[in-house]
Design an enzyme around this catalytic site. Sequence first.
Site, PDB file in Angstrom:
ATOM      1  N   GLN A 172       0.878  -1.170   0.000  1.00  0.00           N
ATOM      2  CA  GLN A 172       0.000   0.000   0.000  1.00  0.00           C
ATOM      3  C   GLN A 172       0.914   1.217   0.000  1.00  0.00           C
ATOM      4  O   GLN A 172       1.510   1.556   1.017  1.00  0.00           O
ATOM      5  CB  GLN A 172      -0.919  -0.024   1.234  1.00  0.00           C
ATOM      6  CG  GLN A 172      -1.632   1.292   1.536  1.00  0.00           C
ATOM      7  CD  GLN A 172      -2.517   1.786   0.397  1.00  0.00           C
ATOM      8  OE1 GLN A 172      -3.244   1.008  -0.233  1.00  0.00           O
ATOM      9  NE2 GLN A 172      -2.443   3.073   0.099  1.00  0.00           N
ATOM     10  N   GLN A 174       0.298   4.591  -1.175  1.00  0.00           N
ATOM     11  CA  GLN A 174      -0.186   5.935  -0.889  1.00  0.00           C
ATOM     12  C   GLN A 174      -0.194   6.165   0.616  1.00  0.00           C
ATOM     13  O   GLN A 174      -0.579   5.259   1.361  1.00  0.00           O
ATOM     14  CB  GLN A 174      -1.607   6.127  -1.427  1.00  0.00           C
ATOM     15  CG  GLN A 174      -1.984   7.573  -1.585  1.00  0.00           C
ATOM     16  CD  GLN A 174      -3.404   7.764  -2.147  1.00  0.00           C
ATOM     17  OE1 GLN A 174      -4.186   6.834  -2.223  1.00  0.00           O
ATOM     18  NE2 GLN A 174      -3.726   8.977  -2.518  1.00  0.00           N
ATOM     19  N   PRO A 297      -6.606  -2.088   5.202  1.00  0.00           N
ATOM     20  CA  PRO A 297      -7.050  -0.976   6.063  1.00  0.00           C
ATOM     21  C   PRO A 297      -7.985   0.016   5.390  1.00  0.00           C
ATOM     22  O   PRO A 297      -8.620   0.825   6.071  1.00  0.00           O
ATOM     23  CB  PRO A 297      -5.738  -0.279   6.444  1.00  0.00           C
ATOM     24  CG  PRO A 297      -4.803  -0.584   5.320  1.00  0.00           C
ATOM     25  CD  PRO A 297      -5.183  -1.949   4.833  1.00  0.00           C
ATOM     26  N   GLY A 299     -11.015   1.107   2.251  1.00  0.00           N
ATOM     27  CA  GLY A 299     -12.127   0.577   1.480  1.00  0.00           C
ATOM     28  C   GLY A 299     -11.603   0.116   0.129  1.00  0.00           C
ATOM     29  O   GLY A 299     -11.831  -1.009  -0.308  1.00  0.00           O
ATOM     30  N   GLY A 300     -10.890   1.022  -0.506  1.00  0.00           N
ATOM     31  CA  GLY A 300     -10.339   0.689  -1.809  1.00  0.00           C
ATOM     32  C   GLY A 300      -9.104   1.496  -2.098  1.00  0.00           C
ATOM     33  O   GLY A 300      -8.865   2.528  -1.465  1.00  0.00           O
ATOM     34  N   GLU A 302      -6.909   2.732  -5.612  1.00  0.00           N
ATOM     35  CA  GLU A 302      -7.063   2.814  -7.060  1.00  0.00           C
ATOM     36  C   GLU A 302      -5.819   2.418  -7.849  1.00  0.00           C
ATOM     37  O   GLU A 302      -5.443   3.100  -8.805  1.00  0.00           O
ATOM     38  CB  GLU A 302      -7.475   4.240  -7.422  1.00  0.00           C
ATOM     39  CG  GLU A 302      -6.412   5.336  -7.150  1.00  0.00           C
ATOM     40  CD  GLU A 302      -6.431   5.938  -5.745  1.00  0.00           C
ATOM     41  OE1 GLU A 302      -6.908   5.250  -4.812  1.00  0.00           O
ATOM     42  OE2 GLU A 302      -5.976   7.065  -5.585  1.00  0.00           O
ATOM     43  N   HIS A 330     -11.070   7.141 -10.184  1.00  0.00           N
ATOM     44  CA  HIS A 330      -9.674   7.566 -10.054  1.00  0.00           C
ATOM     45  C   HIS A 330      -8.881   7.296 -11.340  1.00  0.00           C
ATOM     46  O   HIS A 330      -7.797   7.859 -11.519  1.00  0.00           O
ATOM     47  CB  HIS A 330      -8.991   6.829  -8.900  1.00  0.00           C
ATOM     48  CG  HIS A 330      -9.136   7.489  -7.560  1.00  0.00           C
ATOM     49  ND1 HIS A 330      -8.763   8.790  -7.325  1.00  0.00           N
ATOM     50  CD2 HIS A 330      -9.594   7.016  -6.371  1.00  0.00           C
ATOM     51  CE1 HIS A 330      -8.984   9.087  -6.043  1.00  0.00           C
ATOM     52  NE2 HIS A 330      -9.492   8.031  -5.441  1.00  0.00           N
TER      53      HIS A 330
HETATM   54  N1  BES Z   1      -6.847   6.613  -2.592  1.00  0.00           N
HETATM   55  C1  BES Z   1      -7.796   6.415  -1.559  1.00  0.00           C
HETATM   56  C2  BES Z   1      -7.229   5.696  -0.374  1.00  0.00           C
HETATM   57  C3  BES Z   1      -6.051   6.403   0.292  1.00  0.00           C
HETATM   58  C4  BES Z   1      -6.006   7.779   0.424  1.00  0.00           C
HETATM   59  C5  BES Z   1      -5.022   5.651   0.788  1.00  0.00           C
HETATM   60  C6  BES Z   1      -4.919   8.382   1.042  1.00  0.00           C
HETATM   61  C7  BES Z   1      -3.921   6.250   1.390  1.00  0.00           C
HETATM   62  C8  BES Z   1      -3.872   7.627   1.521  1.00  0.00           C
HETATM   63  C9  BES Z   1      -9.016   5.663  -2.069  1.00  0.00           C
HETATM   64  O1  BES Z   1      -9.386   6.013  -3.360  1.00  0.00           O
HETATM   65  C10 BES Z   1     -10.181   6.025  -1.203  1.00  0.00           C
HETATM   66  O2  BES Z   1     -10.532   7.172  -1.177  1.00  0.00           O
HETATM   67  N2  BES Z   1     -10.774   5.046  -0.540  1.00  0.00           N
HETATM   68  C11 BES Z   1     -11.936   5.227   0.270  1.00  0.00           C
HETATM   69  C12 BES Z   1     -13.123   4.789  -0.524  1.00  0.00           C
HETATM   70  C13 BES Z   1     -14.295   5.633  -0.523  1.00  0.00           C
HETATM   71  C14 BES Z   1     -14.229   7.084  -0.389  1.00  0.00           C
HETATM   72  C15 BES Z   1     -15.404   5.139  -1.399  1.00  0.00           C
HETATM   73  C16 BES Z   1     -11.805   4.335   1.487  1.00  0.00           C
HETATM   74  O3  BES Z   1     -10.864   3.554   1.532  1.00  0.00           O
HETATM   75  O4  BES Z   1     -12.613   4.425   2.390  1.00  0.00           O
HETATM   76 ZN    ZN Z   2     -10.247   7.962  -3.459  1.00  0.00          ZN
END
Ligand code: BES
Ligand code: ZN
Length: 632
Positions: A172, A174, A297, A299-300, A302, A330
């Site tokens: 992971q 990001q 950890p 939700g998703g 990208e 994304h």
């Molecule tokens: N890119 C993010 C997850 C992220 C952001 C990881 C910053 C590390 C640092 C991903 O696209 C995201 O926003 N996930 C959300 C999903 C949701 C808003 C539908 C999540 O994981 O909750």
């Molecule tokens: Zn996002």
Amino acid sequence: MRSHPFSTLLLTIALGIVAGCRDATGPGPVAVPATVPSEAHTEPPLPMDPHSHARPNEVRVFHAELDLTLDFEKRVIAGRATLHLRRIDPKASLWLDTLDLTIAKVTGEDGSARRHELGKRDELLGQPLRVDLKDGDDRVVIHYATSPEARALQWLTKEQTAGGKQPFLYTQGQAILTRSWVPLQDSPGVRMTYAARVRAPQGLRVVMSAGERGTDGAVFTFAMRDRIPPYLIALACGDLAFAPISARCGVFADPSVLAGAKQELGDMETMVQKCEQYFGAYRWGRYDVLIMPPAFPFGGMENPTLTFATPTILVGDKSQVALIAHELAHSWSGNLVTNATWRDFWLNEGFTVFLEQRIMELVFGKERAAMEIATGDAGLRKEIAELPAKDQVLHIDLTGRNPDDAMTAIAYDKGAAFLRRLEAVFGRDAMDRFLSAYFSAHAFQSITTETFLKFLDQHLLQSDPARKKKVDVHAWVFEPGLPKSMPELHPRGFAEVEAFRTAWLATGKMPADAKPGTWITHQWLHFLAGLQSDPDVLRRVDQRFGLASSPNGEIRSAFLTRALELHLFDFVSHTMDFVSQVGRRKLVLPLVKALMSHKDKSGEPHAREILVRFGPRFHFITRRSIEQLVDR
Ligand code: BES
Ligand code: ZN
């Protein structure tokens, strides 16, 4: 058009080998040599990134070739990274980011050593690695190994996976964690292509965020030919099976959850098509989703061509597919057009939430989209009440801070609300034309908020000065709070929930026209949010609707949070059961927060129990967030 001078050669090689290595369960793997030379691109200077030690305006990495071995016993990835360089200042050294990497040696292409030095370790940013280049060096090879505690990596035992048959590893990256598994210029402005050869133990399958995936005996090969920021380089390895959904879409998952995943994600192709219709071509080839082990950890995530998704979306009723809409979006906002620094994170997430909401409207109708938007807005208002003013601005100053601090409703929901305001004032057609133009003008670039604002002014605002006056761009981007013009939504589906709640609580009977059986997740969340703080009411709700053991993690977490807030500690065993299965921070953290919220500290032993019993199984990101709440 970007051109790939080696693509013809590659294709020939690929076609030659492909018959021998095609894997029946995979999405058309192609054998790709690890070396995919990519052109150096001439780019404008990058803005200063306070979260990187790199100096990309002197020497810039534009392609990385990874040759790695995954050692599950030692919990180490070891091998080498060959970095292709553009020497802007021919006298300058190369500066890379590393975090807890062991550097064995650094050489030129010919294998002869290059002088290098690891600098002082910063807890957040890691150690700079300086490599002194020789004249003519346009590549360097870093031989290295990761630490068993590498922050980007989570090594799971087989017991921690859905099927329980094989261990699992994933990365992971990001925001600034890629440097803990690849020595790179780990700044989102430094875009690069990559190719990889990865060796894994027998019986495990490796996947990466790359459109071209192949196998060459026991070695998995990958090529990402589009320039991406380092935080999108991603890898996962485990007991993975594949099921196609359309010609370009499919799902990877543990064999035990594959069929359910395929069913739940059946709308993927439709979603991609809707996006293409409105925002321009999908530029990445394949779009697959990887269902992660429960400890994931987020939700998703990208990762290009291969979204990583929490298994909590597999509810059985497609109620969580907005998450896939989000990660897919994304592919335009974030992966095609990327924030140049983490200060510009709202360009990634605000746009993505806006697109996600649009996709949901196109696929599931206005009413469902309105409920999702209203839920986001309610969360935004709640968070604004808790955040300091300086963190309520889209253009947030993160110098000296963890960029994860920007992962609040501000970047996501205030960002999206700003775009919704623009749409309301300029109209949907103008907004869509603007978005398409924005994505194609900045495709495969990383941009700052200033660049966006300039483009916005030239391509939308100036088109209609009277309308321009109606959007206070400065307030939206640089000021705390929410402008008064913030659009407010009152979806019908929420009115139905409110009417039901009032009637049922007053009479104990279900109103004849009420259909809670058809409610979507957001209606349940709205139902719970509006309940008075009365333990008896909450018990009645659970007795009638069984929310404490709902298969829907969002609803279950929201219900248990309310219960724990109200000292209903007989729900602690449900809570333990839940967190033993789910590591998603968004669902776990509110429970811990609720337990820590009591003045009499009666919930604290339970919060500590969560940390002690499940902490080691959680991902570092979830564990650290819990620790911050419990160890105050
Ligand atoms: N890119 C993010 C997850 C992220 C952001 C990881 C910053 C590390 C640092 C991903 O696209 C995201 O926003 N996930 C959300 C999903 C949701 C808003 C539908 C999540 O994981 O909750
Ligand atoms: Zn996002």
